[in-house]
Design an enzyme around this catalytic site. Sequence first.
Site, PDB file in Angstrom:
ATOM      1  N   CYS A 127      -2.064   2.477   7.175  1.00 42.46           N
ATOM      2  CA  CYS A 127      -1.240   1.541   6.419  1.00 42.46           C
ATOM      3  C   CYS A 127      -1.543   0.092   6.775  1.00 42.46           C
ATOM      4  CB  CYS A 127       0.237   1.843   6.673  1.00 42.46           C
ATOM      5  SG  CYS A 127       1.311   0.820   5.670  1.00 42.46           S
TER       6      CYS A 127
ATOM      7  N   CYS B 165       4.772  -5.560  15.472  1.00 37.34           N
ATOM      8  CA  CYS B 165       4.328  -4.659  16.539  1.00 37.34           C
ATOM      9  C   CYS B 165       2.866  -4.961  16.854  1.00 37.34           C
ATOM     10  CB  CYS B 165       4.510  -3.210  16.126  1.00 37.34           C
ATOM     11  SG  CYS B 165       6.245  -2.757  15.861  1.00 37.34           S
TER      12      CYS B 165
ATOM     13  N   CYS C  56       5.668  -7.286   7.178  1.00 37.86           N
ATOM     14  CA  CYS C  56       6.701  -6.832   8.109  1.00 37.86           C
ATOM     15  C   CYS C  56       7.005  -7.935   9.101  1.00 37.86           C
ATOM     16  CB  CYS C  56       6.238  -5.574   8.847  1.00 37.86           C
ATOM     17  SG  CYS C  56       7.500  -4.849   9.925  1.00 37.86           S
TER      18      CYS C  56
ATOM     19  N   CYS D  81       3.345   8.423   1.869  1.00 35.51           N
ATOM     20  CA  CYS D  81       3.848   7.383   2.777  1.00 35.51           C
ATOM     21  C   CYS D  81       4.133   6.128   1.957  1.00 35.51           C
ATOM     22  CB  CYS D  81       2.802   7.104   3.850  1.00 35.51           C
ATOM     23  SG  CYS D  81       3.345   5.957   5.129  1.00 35.51           S
TER      24      CYS D  81
ATOM     25  N   CYS E  64      -0.099  -3.011  15.121  1.00 32.86           N
ATOM     26  CA  CYS E  64       0.067  -2.709  13.696  1.00 32.86           C
ATOM     27  C   CYS E  64      -0.630  -3.740  12.816  1.00 32.86           C
ATOM     28  CB  CYS E  64       1.557  -2.653  13.352  1.00 32.86           C
ATOM     29  SG  CYS E  64       1.893  -2.356  11.601  1.00 32.86           S
TER      30      CYS E  64
ATOM     31  N   GLU F 156       0.811  -1.205   0.000  1.00 33.31           N
ATOM     32  CA  GLU F 156       0.000   0.000   0.000  1.00 33.31           C
ATOM     33  C   GLU F 156       0.848   1.259   0.000  1.00 33.31           C
ATOM     34  OE1 GLU F 156      -2.794   0.044   3.187  1.00 33.31           O
ATOM     35  OE2 GLU F 156      -3.405  -2.026   2.852  1.00 33.31           O
TER      36      GLU F 156
END
Length: 411
Positions: free
Chosen positions: A379, A149, A145, A138, A152, A121
């Site tokens: 995101c 986290c 990832c 962004c 997230c 994205e």
Amino acid sequence: MSTEAVAVSAVSDAQQHTPSAPAQEKTVEKVNLLGMSRPQMEKFFEDMGEKKFRAGQVMKWIHQYFVTDFSEMTNISGKLREKLEKICKIKAPEVVHKNFSKDGTRKWVFRVGDGEGSLVETVLIPAEDKTGSRKTLCISSQVGCALDCSFCSTGKQGFQRDLTQAEIIGQLWMANYSYMEDVPIADRERSVTNVVMMGMGEPLLNYDAVLNSMRIMLDDFAYGMSKRRVTLSTSGVVPKIDQLAEDIDVALAISLHATNNELRNELVPINKKYPLEQLIAACQRYIKKDGNESARKHVTIEYVMLDGVNDKPEHAQEMIKLLKDLPSKINLIPFNPFPHAPYGRSSRNRIISFQKTLSDAGFVCTIRQTRGDDIDAACGQLVGQVADRTRRAEQWKKKIAQSNEIMRSQG
């Protein structure tokens, strides 16, 4: 060197493609010039037997006039254009979804890789400031990832792979092009004013591709962006922060989100490897690096406000102590909930109180305005809805359901 040999060599140097097909097939994958930095493109042209100044000419056509057809590059000889057409291409990632919000926010989902590929994205957020109209993009650096986290959405999708330079800079190319698709070539101009490497993925874990992409952003033959307007955001990969200080001068942002190691270990697991003391010291070294320019006057602190988790008065006091010797600007970010998220957004009053405590202590502290809620602009949200290629999200949702069941059983 033959034309085909040059193409194969350039692929290796720029790391933009998979190896060429076996010799018996007599086909060579075209080199994607979109992601080449100027040194890489100069070498490419010299290997072809051309003058290296051709690199600057082609970069201007690609990144300033957004031309993908070599036949339209009118200051290049016809013979060279024909040669480039045979062995090169200019290709941004494929847009599989785009949505433009009523508040001006724009969001794209790109397919990267061959076949069905993977999804990433990109979000563009417009704003007005003292310099005039600002458009901040962004950009994602990885598919998914690995840092996971806890708050997230992207982390719940797992990690698939790093993006190439062409896939990273292609996001900036496409965002600019979206404003001028129907504009004559001679009248086109770059619209994006700011870039934040703050999308899907941890930029410092895809170091080389991100570094060269930022060099393209700063290059006067490409986007010519100010060092102050290119920001890399990291969750705290300490050794790479030090390496970044040696390699480029851009603004640095830290995804902090907690003010003590115990809480940050829970919210940002990489903190277990590089605790707050090491992270803050690395930020101080980054600012003090010899050759310091305006981009390094301060570090931006990103802090997502999670209801009842990290938004209490004592957390504000901890932040004051933590950042007392670090020139910084603090950006408080209202949490943007996603399906099955284990956290809620702090109340407006709680965020304002947190901000006041920091401002009274002398910090520049802003509250990020929420934008693009109508298009899931946070995101990772839309990709999470479109494709979840790992079991991490499934396992995570099961864990949340189990926790809720335990809470109910305990009354």
